[in-house]
Write a protein that holds these residues in place. Structure first.
Motif, short mmCIF file in Angstrom:
data_model
loop_
_atom_site.label_atom_id
_atom_site.label_comp_id
_atom_site.label_asym_id
_atom_site.label_seq_id
_atom_site.Cartn_x
_atom_site.Cartn_y
_atom_site.Cartn_z
N GLY A 166 -19.55 -44.88 -61.91
CA GLY A 166 -18.55 -45.42 -60.46
C GLY A 166 -17.46 -46.04 -61.28
N ALA A 167 -16.83 -46.97 -60.24
CA ALA A 167 -15.58 -47.63 -60.61
C ALA A 167 -15.73 -48.49 -62.09
N GLY A 168 -17.12 -49.21 -62.16
CA GLY A 168 -17.04 -50.08 -63.24
C GLY A 168 -17.73 -49.23 -64.54
N GLY A 169 -18.60 -48.23 -64.31
CA GLY A 169 -18.99 -47.44 -65.51
C GLY A 169 -17.96 -46.57 -65.98
N VAL A 228 -24.61 -42.44 -67.93
CA VAL A 228 -25.68 -41.71 -67.25
C VAL A 228 -25.20 -41.98 -65.70
N GLU A 229 -24.86 -40.89 -65.24
CA GLU A 229 -24.50 -40.79 -63.63
C GLU A 229 -25.08 -39.48 -63.03
N PRO A 230 -25.78 -39.79 -61.98
CA PRO A 230 -26.29 -38.64 -61.22
C PRO A 230 -25.30 -37.74 -60.37
N LYS A 260 -30.36 -39.66 -64.00
CA LYS A 260 -30.63 -41.07 -63.17
C LYS A 260 -31.36 -41.91 -64.12
N VAL A 261 -31.00 -43.21 -64.31
CA VAL A 261 -31.98 -44.05 -65.26
C VAL A 261 -33.34 -44.48 -64.22
N GLN A 262 -34.32 -44.01 -64.45
CA GLN A 262 -35.46 -44.31 -63.73
C GLN A 262 -36.39 -45.74 -64.30
N GLY A 277 -19.45 -54.77 -62.33
CA GLY A 277 -19.59 -54.37 -60.82
C GLY A 277 -20.44 -55.11 -59.94
N ASP A 278 -20.91 -54.24 -58.77
CA ASP A 278 -21.57 -54.61 -57.59
C ASP A 278 -23.24 -55.10 -58.12
N CYS A 279 -23.57 -54.48 -59.25
CA CYS A 279 -24.98 -54.70 -59.47
C CYS A 279 -25.24 -55.78 -60.03
N LYS A 297 -18.14 -58.21 -53.64
CA LYS A 297 -18.30 -56.98 -54.60
C LYS A 297 -17.27 -56.12 -54.13
N THR A 298 -16.55 -55.97 -55.03
CA THR A 298 -15.34 -55.08 -54.80
C THR A 298 -14.69 -54.38 -56.25
N ALA A 299 -13.93 -53.27 -55.84
CA ALA A 299 -13.45 -52.65 -56.82
C ALA A 299 -12.44 -53.56 -57.50
N ALA A 300 -11.66 -54.43 -56.92
CA ALA A 300 -10.83 -55.43 -57.66
C ALA A 300 -11.67 -56.23 -58.36
N ALA A 301 -12.57 -56.89 -58.02
CA ALA A 301 -13.44 -57.61 -58.57
C ALA A 301 -13.73 -56.81 -60.15
N MET A 351 0.63 -50.90 -49.72
CA MET A 351 0.00 -51.23 -50.90
C MET A 351 -1.32 -50.51 -50.94
N LYS A 352 -2.01 -50.77 -49.68
CA LYS A 352 -3.54 -50.40 -49.41
C LYS A 352 -3.61 -48.74 -49.47
N ARG A 353 -2.70 -48.33 -48.88
CA ARG A 353 -2.65 -46.87 -48.46
C ARG A 353 -2.28 -45.91 -49.73
P1 FAD Z 1 -19.97 -48.00 -57.69
O1 FAD Z 1 -18.52 -47.57 -57.69
O2 FAD Z 1 -20.63 -47.58 -56.47
O3 FAD Z 1 -20.80 -47.07 -58.88
C1 FAD Z 1 -22.06 -47.06 -59.13
C2 FAD Z 1 -22.45 -45.80 -59.82
O4 FAD Z 1 -24.00 -46.06 -60.30
C3 FAD Z 1 -22.68 -44.81 -58.73
O5 FAD Z 1 -22.01 -43.63 -58.96
C4 FAD Z 1 -24.18 -44.56 -58.60
O6 FAD Z 1 -24.29 -42.98 -58.41
C5 FAD Z 1 -24.66 -44.85 -60.06
N1 FAD Z 1 -26.12 -45.08 -60.10
C6 FAD Z 1 -26.77 -45.77 -59.37
N2 FAD Z 1 -28.09 -45.88 -59.64
C7 FAD Z 1 -28.05 -45.14 -60.84
C8 FAD Z 1 -29.02 -44.99 -61.78
N3 FAD Z 1 -30.59 -45.26 -61.79
N4 FAD Z 1 -28.84 -44.44 -63.12
C9 FAD Z 1 -27.44 -43.77 -63.21
N5 FAD Z 1 -26.50 -44.21 -62.54
C10 FAD Z 1 -26.79 -44.88 -61.21
N6 FAD Z 1 -13.25 -52.52 -53.15
C11 FAD Z 1 -12.16 -53.02 -53.23
O7 FAD Z 1 -11.86 -53.50 -54.15
N7 FAD Z 1 -11.14 -53.05 -52.20
C12 FAD Z 1 -11.58 -52.20 -51.05
O8 FAD Z 1 -10.67 -52.30 -50.04
C13 FAD Z 1 -12.77 -51.83 -50.75
N8 FAD Z 1 -13.17 -51.35 -49.62
C14 FAD Z 1 -14.47 -50.77 -49.60
C15 FAD Z 1 -14.79 -50.03 -48.54
C16 FAD Z 1 -16.16 -49.33 -48.43
C17 FAD Z 1 -16.39 -48.88 -47.08
C18 FAD Z 1 -17.01 -49.46 -49.28
C19 FAD Z 1 -18.23 -48.55 -49.53
C20 FAD Z 1 -16.51 -50.23 -50.32
C21 FAD Z 1 -15.48 -50.76 -50.90
N9 FAD Z 1 -14.91 -51.48 -51.79
C22 FAD Z 1 -13.50 -52.00 -51.92
C23 FAD Z 1 -16.01 -51.76 -52.85
C24 FAD Z 1 -15.67 -50.70 -54.13
O9 FAD Z 1 -15.82 -49.61 -53.86
C25 FAD Z 1 -16.80 -51.15 -54.92
O10 FAD Z 1 -17.03 -52.51 -55.21
C26 FAD Z 1 -16.87 -50.62 -56.34
O11 FAD Z 1 -17.04 -49.10 -56.17
C27 FAD Z 1 -17.87 -51.06 -57.25
O12 FAD Z 1 -18.13 -50.33 -58.41
P2 FAD Z 1 -19.28 -50.15 -59.11
O13 FAD Z 1 -18.92 -49.56 -60.46
O14 FAD Z 1 -20.09 -51.51 -59.20
O15 FAD Z 1 -20.24 -49.38 -58.32
#
Ligand code: FAD
Length: 733
Positions: free
Chosen positions: A331-334, A353-355, A396-398, A618-620, A627-631, A699-701
Motif C-alpha cells: 500500500g502507501a507505506g509499503g 509481498v502484496e496480494p 499474502k503473509v500468513q 503506516g497504519d499497522c 492513521k493517515t497517508a500523510a503520517a 489541494m485535496k482534490r
Molecule cells: P495501506 O495503504 O492500506 O496498505 C496496506 C497493504 O497491506 C494493503 O495493500 C494490503 O493488501 C496489504 N496487506 C494486508 N495484509 C497483508 C498480508 N498478510 N500480507 C501481505 N500484504 C498484506 N489519509 C490521508 O492522509 N488523508 C486522507 O484524506 C485520507 N482519507 C482517507 C479516507 C478513507 C475513506 C480511507 C479508507 C483512508 C483515508 N486515508 C487518508 C488513510 C490512508 O489511506 C491510509 O492511512 C494509508 O493508506 C496507510 O498506508 P498503509 O501502507 O499503512 O496501508
C-alpha cells in the motif's frame, strides 16, 4: 584428493644382494623395484573400482557429492574434476564467477579443493573483486610453497606408468642389526591440480565455504598407513622397515590406503575454521543499546544467496527465497519504503509481498463517495507501481517466524529476509458488526472505506428521498478518523444541492466523546456540524444492522469506552458505516504485536521493539498518530534513515515527529486542512488551516493525489516538515 599407494620393496634374495655390496644396496634395491614388471604387478594388485562414501564407481564414471564433481580413474583412485553451483552449473577448478551478487570460487590446491560462495556487491558486503581466498586455500598454497606437486618417475624401464601415476624415491633406511638397508618407494597417484589464477582475489570480506574436499597435503610422499602399518609413519620412519625385518623375498605391496576426508558438509554445531562458516552456523548477535531484543535477531547480511530471490540452499536443503529487504504490504507505506530502498540496494534485493492486483488512492474515496472523483481515477494496477529492481510477490503473509527471519505465505512458500518492513495497513472489520456485511449488499447501506461500497454512497445520496441518514464511527482505531464525518458533511451538501435537505435527519453517531480529537480543529468542526444541523451523538457504537427493517442498533459507551449495557435503535434510510478495524490477522497473531494486535514499535525510531532488523510503517503500528497517508510520509522519512543505519551496523537516530494530516472535507468545495500530532496543530502553510477554505479543497482534490502517485509511493515525498519550517518564518515576521 589423492589415493596414496606405497610399495615397500624388499630384497628378493637379501642375502645375495646385501652381501654383494653395502653401498650398492640401495641401488640394487632401487634397480629391482624400478623394474617395470614389478611396478606393473604392484598396480595390478590395486583395486579396480573407486569407492567413496560407501558407494562404488567404475573407472571413467563421474559422480557428484555436494558441490564437487568427481571422476573415477584407474586403480581405485578418483579425481575432483571441478565444482557444481547450486543452480547446477558446472565449474572448473580454478574458476571464479559472480552470479547475481554471489561469488562462486572453485579452487584446487595441493590435494584440496575448495568451493566457496560469498555474497558480495550488496549493501553491507564487500565488493565482489575484493572477496578473499578461502583461508584453508591460502594455507594449502603456503604449504605448497608455490611449488608443483612432488615429481616422480612417470616411466620405468622405458615403460610408461598409467596416466597420473608416478614413482617417487621415499628414502633409505638401515635395518637394525643387519648391514642391509631398505629402500622405500612410493607409487603414487597425483592428479595435477591446476594452480588458480590469483587475480581478483584480494581484500577482506565475508563468505561461507560450503563444500570442502580435503586431505592433508603434507601426506603426499609419506608412507602409507595400511593394514599393520601406522598411518603416522613417514618415509624415514621405521614402521615400513620394521614390518620387513624378516628377510625380504620379493617386491610386494604391503598395503594401500585411501587418503582423504569424506566430503565435509558443514553442519550446524560443527566446530571448524572461522572461514568455513555457512548460513546455519553464523552467530546472530544483538545490536547494541536496544531493549527487549530477542536472541536470534540478526544484524547484517550473512547469507549465501541469490539476491534475485531464487532458492537459498544450505547443505543441499532448500530453505526459502531470500531477500535483503522484505516489505510486507504494497500500500502507501509499503510501496514508499520499497521504492526508497530499491534505489539504495542492488537490483533484486527488495521484494514486496502484496496480494492485491489493484492499488487505490484511499484518501480519494471521500471524494468518490461525494461524486467529486471517479473510483477509476483513484485506481492503478499494482504491477505498474512496483519500483524498478524490486520483486512483487503476489501473495499474502500468513505466518511470521521472526526468530528465523522467515515469513510463510498463504501459498505455502517461505521467504527469508535480512531486514523487513511491515506495512500491512489496517483491516476493515465489518464482520464485527452483526449483519453489516449482508446489509452492505442492500439498499441504503454504504461505506466510503471500501472500494466495493464507496460509489454506492454517492448513488444513495442522489436517490435519498427522506428519513434518517446515519453516519457511524467505530469503537476501535480507524484509518483517517475524519472520514466518517466527511461523508456526513458531503451528504449534507448533496442533499442541499438536490433540494431535499429538509426531508433528511442527519445523525453523526460516534464512539468518541467528541467530534474530533485535536482541540485546534474541534471548534471549527462543531461549528460546521451546528450550521449544517447535524445531530451529533457521542459514545454510541454501532453493533448491529437489521437490513430487513432498516434498523441500526447502537450500544452506549462509558467514559472508558466500555459498553454500559444500554442500547439505542435508530431507523435509517441511508446508513454510512465507519467500520471497526484491527491489525491484519497475520500481524496481530504474531510476535510483532502488542496486546492490541498492532505492531509494537519504538514510537520514535519505528523499529520493532523485539526484532531490531524489522521496522514498521503506516497504519499497522501502535504509534499514537492518526492513521493517515500523510503520517506515512513522515514514517518513510524516519525509516529511510534508521533502517539504512541499521543496515550499516549503526544505531537509528531519526525520530518520528508524530505528524499526521486529515483534510476534513466539510462540503463539496470546502476543506479544513487539519495537520497535527498528538500535541496539537502542525500546520504547513502560513494561513489559518482550521477554517474551511476553497484553496484547501483544491489541494485535496488535485494536488494531494498527484503528490501520492508521484511522490509518496515512489519514495520521494518525506512530508512537509521543511516547507513548514519555511512558512513558520513567514508567520513569525
Ligand atoms: P495501506 O495503504 O492500506 O496498505 C496496506 C497493504 O497491506 C494493503 O495493500 C494490503 O493488501 C496489504 N496487506 C494486508 N495484509 C497483508 C498480508 N498478510 N500480507 C501481505 N500484504 C498484506 N489519509 C490521508 O492522509 N488523508 C486522507 O484524506 C485520507 N482519507 C482517507 C479516507 C478513507 C475513506 C480511507 C479508507 C483512508 C483515508 N486515508 C487518508 C488513510 C490512508 O489511506 C491510509 O492511512 C494509508 O493508506 C496507510 O498506508 P498503509 O501502507 O499503512 O496501508
Amino acid at each position: 584428493m589423492i589415493l596414496h599407494l606405497l610399495v615397500v620393496a624388499l630384497v628378493a634374495d637379501s642375502a645375495v644382494s646385501l652381501d654383494t655390496t653395502k653401498t650398492l644396496t640401495s641401488q640394487l634395491h632401487e634397480f629391482q623395484l624400478n623394474n617395470s614388471a614389478g611396478v606393473m604387478s604392484a598396480l595390478d594388485m590395486m583395486p579396480k573400482e573407486c569407492s567413496k562414501n560407501g558407494k562404488k564407481y567404475k573407472p571413467d564414471e563421474s559422480f557428484e557429492i555436494g558441490n564437487l564433481r568427481y571422476k573415477c580413474q584407474n586403480y581405485g583412485v578418483y579425481t575432483i574434476e571441478g565444482c557444481k553451483r547450486k543452480d547446477g552449473t558446472e565449474m572448473k577448478l580454478g574458476e571464479s564467477v559472480v552470479v547475481d551478487n554471489v561469488k562462486h570460487q572453485c579452487l584446487g590446491m595441493g590435494s584440496s579443493v575448495f568451493y566457496k560462495e560469498t555474497t558480495c556487491g550488496v549493501m553491507g558486503q564487500p565488493e565482489c573483486d575484493k572477496i578473499p581466498l578461502p583461508k584453508g586455500f591460502e594455507e594449502a598454497m603456503k604449504k605448497n610453497g608455490g611449488k608443483t606437486e612432488t615429481q616422480g618417475k612417470t616411466s620405468v624401464d622405458g615403460v610408461n606408468l598409467p596416466k597420473g601415476w608416478s614413482l617417487v624415491d621415499g628414502g633409505k633406511k638401515q635395518i637394525t642389526g643387519t648391514n642391509a638397508s631398505v629402500v622405500t618407494h612410493i607409487l603414487m597417484f597425483n592428479p595435477t591440480q591446476t594452480r588458480v589464477r590469483r587475480d581478483g582475489f584480494k581484500g577482506s570480506g565475508v563468505g561461507s565455504v560450503i563444500g570442502v574436499e580435503s586431505m592433508s597435503a603434507d601426506q603426499i610422499g609419506k608412507p602409507l598407513s595400511s593394514k599393520g602399518v601406522s598411518s603416522s609413519s613417514s618415509s624415514s620412519s621405521s614402521s615400513s622397515a620394521s614390518s620387513s625385518h624378516s628377510p625380504p623375498s620379493s617386491s610386494k605391496i604391503i598395503g594401500t590406503q585411501t587418503v582423504g576426508a569424506t566430503l565435509q558438509t558443514i553442519k550446524k554445531g560443527d566446530k571448524h575454521d572461522s572461514d568455513l562458516v555457512d548460513l546455519n552456523q553464523r552467530n546472530d548477535h544483538r545490536m547494541e543499546g536496544s531493549e527487549n531484543m530477542k536472541a536470534g535477531s540478526v544484524h547484517g547480511s550473512k547469507s549465501n544467496v541469490d539476491w534475485k530471490g531464487r532458492k537459498v540452499i544450505v547443505n543441499g536443503k532448500t530453505v526459502a527465497k531470500h531477500f535483503k529487504l522484505l516489505v510486507v504490504g504494497g500500500g502507501a507505506g509499503g510501496l514508499g519504503a520499497a521504492s526508497k530502498f530499491a534505489r539504495k540496494l542492488p537490483r533484486g534485493s527488495v521484494a514486496i509481498v502484496e496480494p492485491r492486483e489493484d492499488h487505490y488512492y484511499q484518501p480519494g474515496f471521500t471524494l468518490v463517495g461525494g461524486g467529486l472523483m471517479t473510483l477509476e481515477s483513484n485506481r492503478r494496477k499494482q504491477e505498474t507501481l512496483i519500483p524498478k529492481g524490486a520483486t512483487w510477490i503476489r501473495d499474502k503473509v500468513q505466518l511470521f517466524t521472526p526468530t528465523q527471519n522467515l515469513v510463510k505465505l498463504r501459498g505455502g512458500e517461505e521467504i527469508s529476509y535480512d531486514y523487513m518492513v511491515i506495512a500491512m495497513g489496517i483491516q476493515l472489520r465489518f464482520d464485527m458488526i452483526k449483519g453489516a456485511k449482508e446489509a452492505l449488499e442492500t439498499p441504503g447501506v454504504c461505506s466510503n472505506y471500501s472500494p466495493f461500497y464507496v460509489e454506492k454512497h454517492y448513488r444513495e445520496a442522489m436517490n435519498f428521498k427522506g428519513g434518517n441518514a446515519v453516519f457511524t464511527f467505530p469503537n476501535t482505531p480507524i484509518k483517517c478518523a475524519g472520514a466518517p464525518q466527511k461523508a456526513c458533511y458531503i451528504t449534507d451538501s448533496i442533499l442541499r444541492q438536490r433540494g431535499v435537505r429538509d426531508k433528511a435527519h442527519l445523525i453523526y453517531a460516534t464512539s468518541l466523546k467528541r467530534l474530533f480529537g485535536i482541540e485546534s480543529y474541534l471548534k471549527s468542526l462543531e461549528n460546521v456540524a451546528r450550521e449544517k444541523g447535524i445531530d451529533v451523538r457521542t459514545r454510541r457504537n454501532l453493533i448491529e444492522v437489521d437490513s430487513n427493517n432498516k434498523m441500526a442498533t447502537f450500544e452506549f459507551l462509558d467514559e472508558d469506552s466500555k459498553p454500559t449495557g444500554n442500547t439505542e435503535k435508530v431507523e435509517y434510510s441511508l446508513l454510512h458505516i465507519g467500520p471497526p478495524c484491527s491489525a491484519p490477522e497475520a500481524l496481530r497473531t504474531s510476535q510483532f504485536a502488542d496486546k492490541t494486535g498492532f505492531m509494537d514499535v519504538d514510537g520514535s525510531s519505528l523499529r520493532s521493539k523485539r526484532f531490531p532488523n524489522v521496522f514498521g510503517v503506516g497504519d499497522c503500528m501502535n504509534t499514537p498518530n492518526a492513521k493517515t497517508a500523510a503520517a506515512v510520509s513522515s514514517h518513510l522519512k524516519t525509516i529511510e534513515t534508521n533502517l539504512s543505519q541499521v543496515m550499516q551496523g549503526k544505531q537509528p537516530c531519526m525520530e518520528y515527529d508524530g505528524y499526521a494530516s486529515c483534510p476534513l472535507v466539510v462540503s463539496t468545495n470546502r476543506v479544513i486542512l487539519a495537520e497535527f500530532n498528538s500535541k496539537g496543530a502542525m500546520e504547513t502553510t502560513p494561513f489559518d488551516q482550521s477554517k474551511p477554505t476553497y484553496w484547501a479543497y483544491l489541494m485535496k482534490r488535485y494536488f494531494m493525489p498527484m503528490l501520492y502517485w508521484n511522490g509518496l509511493i515512489k519514495g520521494f515525498w518525506n512530508g512537509p516538515a521543511t516547507i513548514r519550517n519555511c512558512s513558520r518564518m513567514i508567520r513569525s515576521k
